[in-house]
Scaffold this motif. Sequence first.
Motif, mmCIF file in Angstrom:
data_model
loop_
_atom_site.group_PDB
_atom_site.id
_atom_site.type_symbol
_atom_site.label_atom_id
_atom_site.label_comp_id
_atom_site.label_asym_id
_atom_site.label_seq_id
_atom_site.Cartn_x
_atom_site.Cartn_y
_atom_site.Cartn_z
ATOM 1 N N PHE A 15 0.833 -1.200 0.000
ATOM 2 C CA PHE A 15 0.000 0.000 0.000
ATOM 3 C C PHE A 15 0.867 1.249 0.000
ATOM 4 O O PHE A 15 1.741 1.421 0.830
ATOM 5 N N GLY A 16 0.682 2.116 -0.946
ATOM 6 C CA GLY A 16 1.429 3.363 -1.015
ATOM 7 C C GLY A 16 2.617 3.317 -1.941
ATOM 8 O O GLY A 16 3.198 4.346 -2.255
ATOM 9 N N THR A 17 3.043 2.146 -2.418
ATOM 10 C CA THR A 17 4.211 2.047 -3.278
ATOM 11 C C THR A 17 4.009 2.826 -4.572
ATOM 12 O O THR A 17 4.902 3.536 -5.037
ATOM 13 N N GLY A 49 8.018 4.605 -18.086
ATOM 14 C CA GLY A 49 8.498 3.224 -18.010
ATOM 15 C C GLY A 49 9.258 2.948 -16.736
ATOM 16 O O GLY A 49 9.154 1.864 -16.150
ATOM 17 N N GLN A 50 10.036 3.928 -16.269
ATOM 18 C CA GLN A 50 10.784 3.754 -15.030
ATOM 19 C C GLN A 50 9.860 3.713 -13.821
ATOM 20 O O GLN A 50 10.127 2.998 -12.859
ATOM 21 N N ARG A 51 8.756 4.455 -13.869
ATOM 22 C CA ARG A 51 7.787 4.399 -12.773
ATOM 23 C C ARG A 51 7.136 3.017 -12.692
ATOM 24 O O ARG A 51 6.867 2.501 -11.608
ATOM 25 N N LYS A 52 6.882 2.409 -13.856
ATOM 26 C CA LYS A 52 6.315 1.056 -13.858
ATOM 27 C C LYS A 52 7.293 0.068 -13.230
ATOM 28 O O LYS A 52 6.898 -0.808 -12.449
ATOM 29 N N LEU A 53 8.569 0.191 -13.574
ATOM 30 C CA LEU A 53 9.579 -0.691 -12.978
ATOM 31 C C LEU A 53 9.704 -0.434 -11.482
ATOM 32 O O LEU A 53 9.948 -1.363 -10.701
ATOM 33 N N CYS A 54 9.541 0.813 -11.077
ATOM 34 C CA CYS A 54 9.578 1.154 -9.656
ATOM 35 C C CYS A 54 8.464 0.430 -8.915
ATOM 36 O O CYS A 54 8.668 -0.119 -7.823
ATOM 37 N N ASN A 55 7.258 0.379 -9.510
ATOM 38 C CA ASN A 55 6.137 -0.318 -8.881
ATOM 39 C C ASN A 55 6.390 -1.814 -8.775
ATOM 40 O O ASN A 55 6.016 -2.460 -7.789
ATOM 41 N N LEU A 56 7.044 -2.386 -9.792
ATOM 42 C CA LEU A 56 7.301 -3.827 -9.804
ATOM 43 C C LEU A 56 8.483 -4.211 -8.928
ATOM 44 O O LEU A 56 8.510 -5.286 -8.332
ATOM 45 N N TYR A 57 9.506 -3.346 -8.870
ATOM 46 C CA TYR A 57 10.750 -3.645 -8.150
ATOM 47 C C TYR A 57 11.050 -2.513 -7.172
ATOM 48 O O TYR A 57 12.099 -1.866 -7.254
ATOM 49 N N SER A 58 10.152 -2.268 -6.251
ATOM 50 C CA SER A 58 10.305 -1.132 -5.341
ATOM 51 C C SER A 58 11.585 -1.231 -4.511
ATOM 52 O O SER A 58 12.204 -0.219 -4.192
#
Length: 369
Positions: free
Chosen positions: A52-54, A67-76
């Motif tokens: 929650f909050g990631t 694209g980097q934000r998507k990777l951030c969500n997947l690999y926080s």
Amino acid sequence: MASVRYFLWIFIVLLLPHNQTSQSLDATWWALGLESSFNQYEALRNPDVLIFGTQQMCTQLPGLSPGQRKLCNLYSDHMGPIGEGAKVGIEECQYQFRDQRWNCSTSDQESVFGRVMRIASREAAFTHAISAAGVINSISRNCREGSLQTCGCSRASRPDDLPKEWIWGGCGDNVEYGYQFSKNFVDIREKDSTPQKGSSESKRIKMNLHNNEAGRRAIYAKTDIQCKCHGVSGSCSLTTCWLQLPPFRVIGSYLKEKYDGASKVRVNKKGKMDIFEKRFNRPSEEDLVYLQQSPNYCLSNEETGSLGTKGRECNKTSIGTDGCDLMCCGRGYNSYRVEVVERCNCKFKWCCYVKCKRCKLTKDVYICK
């Protein structure tokens, strides 16, 4: 303890300024390496943090492309090491260029190195290479340390020339994973853009991608096998070997040599890079390339982003780039006498520390006009 970390996480998210989602043209993920950004993603390093909050946190991080934000969500949990990689890249850039007219100064909070990065110069080539190398270096080490959920020790194949009785399998730096993740995260920023074919933006993207790869290959070029002997009373009855990254200073020096020998190129109608001087060899994937000549770094220029050398300290006796003649671009310099306190008369005390006195010294300092 986990609940405390959770509420700390929520507290950090709520304190983040909500206008950071609209990034400027010059905003870049390099901003993750600045001290002002470090606290914003530090919570993401903790695998116990609830999901929650990631997504909100990834939206607030400075300089990320879609694209980097998507990777951030997947690999926080990777964002902390990415920030460390950006930080070590910035610091190494500043070390390698400490005596140059352009000294890799961080001039603002979004583009990090300022408007000068809009110019497709050899300095831009170096910053892309050292930043990409910083990410693969940091991710690879964090894999080995067990800090990331999706990787561990290196799974590199046993070298053919390793003696048969030696054991291959110590916990090495996971360069293979670091390379792939760095390639995905760093390069996706360029691939998020869809400029018109043949435009100056499309040419710049090709240049950036080439130099990103050169930075990653620098890591491969300098990574080596390390071995350690085991045995009773100093005997070497057992030898274990693994893959180990070099100190990042080695990477910085290697890429500085590539900077000194960088090739000016142009992008032809087929989208391929050609060299201007046919008598020179075509640059390899390990070499740095640039499209435009560097601006004049002697004077401050708001349009190009040059900070100039006014106010820089120089070495009166040096004939190199740090010398007052070259650093001050012929404008002259002012001399000052300052008093500094340094450690002196250091002695080793048994056992086991060094005791020093503090001495006041008078030092001459020369500052460019």
